[in-house]
Enzyme design. Structure first.
Site, PDB file in Angstrom:
ATOM      1  N   LYS A  16       1.637  19.317   4.954  1.00  0.00           N
ATOM      2  CA  LYS A  16       0.176  19.332   4.883  1.00  0.00           C
ATOM      3  C   LYS A  16      -0.310  20.410   3.919  1.00  0.00           C
ATOM      4  CE  LYS A  16      -0.801  17.460   9.480  1.00  0.00           C
ATOM      5  NZ  LYS A  16      -1.845  16.504   9.108  1.00  0.00           N
ATOM      6  N   HIS A  44       6.469  19.717  15.340  1.00  0.00           N
ATOM      7  CA  HIS A  44       5.344  20.171  14.525  1.00  0.00           C
ATOM      8  C   HIS A  44       4.844  21.570  14.894  1.00  0.00           C
ATOM      9  CE1 HIS A  44       5.498  16.150  13.150  1.00  0.00           C
ATOM     10  NE2 HIS A  44       4.741  15.606  14.071  1.00  0.00           N
TER      11      HIS A  44
END
Length: 472
Positions: free
Chosen positions: A185, A243
């Site tokens: 990201k 994550h």
């Protein structure tokens, strides 16, 4: 930070090409790479599956996936160029029987060059990774190839060690790319740039200035469309040990020697090594009301759809600072945020009791193209000297010359160029499983919470005394 190498001719093999992951993420990302002109001049994408399928039938499937999941249609980009590179190899792929794959790879290399780089993407259930890795070795498809593994890489310390052993019997570590898309990201990467390129933040990135770190990923999404898969996984495996742990390591790591892949990965892995193993009394597992009424879910399922944890990191930089991690399904809002909550000033003319709650927060919004935000205490305009809090925000897609790429697009491009900086390594992953072992072994019935809420009440109390930045 140097520019990536330009990839040469490449044959990209997508195992599980007709599966949900391929349709939702991998194929739309590949099409975006074509749009951005980030693929090699010569390439082929071979979908591999058990069913027999012609190339044209596969192209029709890909077109449908782009229209349903890609947020784009073939008319938005160079469909003819893209579809011309698509092939399909049916008949499955095992160590005993390669199906059509060897022939299709040979055809592709005959078209674009015998020395074309091989990239294998295992868009498959993690339980199949070992068998497919052995099959790559058995059919001579491992030498010199790059192999991409989805998360989770294992489901426990024991299964991780067994899979890692199998992988390294066939592949060198430099060939292995373990994807965790949160590392791809834009805002996750911005953590590094903001910290290491700005003395304002870099000098404050420690326990003396930060009172808590929150990594908060609530979701309004249900699991009804993949209930059977989710019930075998749960929030701890699906999100916490993948994550959220990796983002925590990004925040917590010491400055790497350089931005080269090995140096960044080593710094991130050393941070994970400092994770104190989670204790059950500092973890809240929840299950939303009505979960066990879903089709394919057992009436006595103990799978958690929510988890919140208080993680401690035993390093000089972070000792005593709680890292508060939270994620769950069917929650009040959907967000993906990392918040560094700064300490209030403890000297000077301002009475700490007059300061707004959590006046200074540095927020990284990981959703979409990403954004940075900073809250500050300011004087309320007017005759009074009352203090209030205001936010300033910087959207990353608004920076001059910026062109944010979705995580899978960025990561697949990094695979093509051989850049391993945003991928996990086995030494760090082993420490992840060690840190999470007690929670993974917790099969007690999760606490119930109402859909549309912020999870179990005990998770709200877990964040005391700072509290969650998002409501809760």
């Amino acid at each position: 930070m140097s520019a990536p190498d330009s990839p040469g001719p490449t044959v990209f093999v997508l195992f599980g090409a007709t599966g949900d992951l391929a349709k939702r993420l991998v194929l739309p990302s590949f099409f975006r790479l074509v749009q951005e002109k980030l693929l090699p001049d010569e390439w082929r994408l071979i979908g591999s599956g058990r069913r027999e399928k012609t190339d044209d039938e596969f192209r029709d499937d890909v077109r449908a996936a782009l229209e349903q999941f890609g947020g784009l249609t073939p008319e938005d980009g160079p469909w003819d160029e893209f579809s011309a590179g698509l092939r399909f190899a049916g008949g499955g792929f095992t160590a005993d029987d390669p199906g059509q794959l060897l022939d299709r790879i040979a055809e592709a290399r005959g078209e674009i060059g015998q020395d074309a780089q091989l990239v294998h993407y295992l868009g498959l259930p993690p339980t199949t990774f070992g068998d497919y890795t052995r099959a790559l070795g058995a059919h001579g498809l491992a030498e010199g190839a790059r192999v991409v593994y989805e998360k989770p890489f294992g489901t426990s310390l024991e299964s991780f060690r067994e899979l890692d052993r199998v992988v390294h019997e066939v592949l060198d570590e430099s060939q292995v790319f373990r994807i965790d898309h949160f590392l791809g990201k834009e805002a996750t990467q911005e953590l590094r740039a903001l910290r290491f390129a700005n003395g304002l933040f870099g000098s404050s990135w420690d326990r003396h200035h930060v009172s808590a770190v929150e990594i908060d990923v609530p979701e309004t999404l249900d699991v009804a469309d993949r209930a059977e898969f989710y019930d075998a996984t749960g929030a701890v495996l699906d999100m916490l040990v993948t994550h959220l742990f990796q983002v925590a390591a990004e925040v917590a790591m010491e400055p790497p020697a350089s931005f080269r892949a090995d140096d960044v990965a080593a710094a991130r892995d050393e941070a994970v090594r400092r994770f104190r193993p989670l204790q059950r009394d500092e973890v809240v597992r929840g299950q939303f009301e009505g979960y066990r009424d879903l089709e394919h879910i057992a009436d006595d399922s103990t799978t958690e759809t929510f988890v919140a944890a208080r993680l401690w990191i035993d390093s000089d930089r972070w000792r005593g600072v709680p890292f508060l991690l939270r994620t769950g399904k069917r929650m009040a809002e959907s967000h993906q945020k990392v918040n560094l909550i700064f300490r209030d000033p403890d000297d000077g003319p301002v009475d700490p009791d007059d300061l707004p709650t959590r006046g200074n927060v540095l927020c990284f919004d990981l959703a979409g193209d990403g954004a940075l935000a900073l809250s500050m205490n300011v004087k309320t305009p007017g005759a009074s000297i009352d203090l209030g809090t205001t936010w300033t925000q910087i959207p990353l897609d608004g920076l001059s010359g910026g062109d944010p790429l979705p995580p899978y697009v960025r990561l697949i491009h990094d695979v093509l160029t051989g850049d391993r900086a945003l991928f996990t390594r086995p030494d760090g992953l082993e420490d992840v499983w060690i840190a999470a072992a007690e929670v993974l072994d917790d099969h007690r019935r999760p606490e119930s919470y109402a859909p549309g809420s912020w999870g179990p009440e005990s998770a709200v109390r877990l964040a005391d005394p700072v509290g969650w930045v998002l409501p809760g």
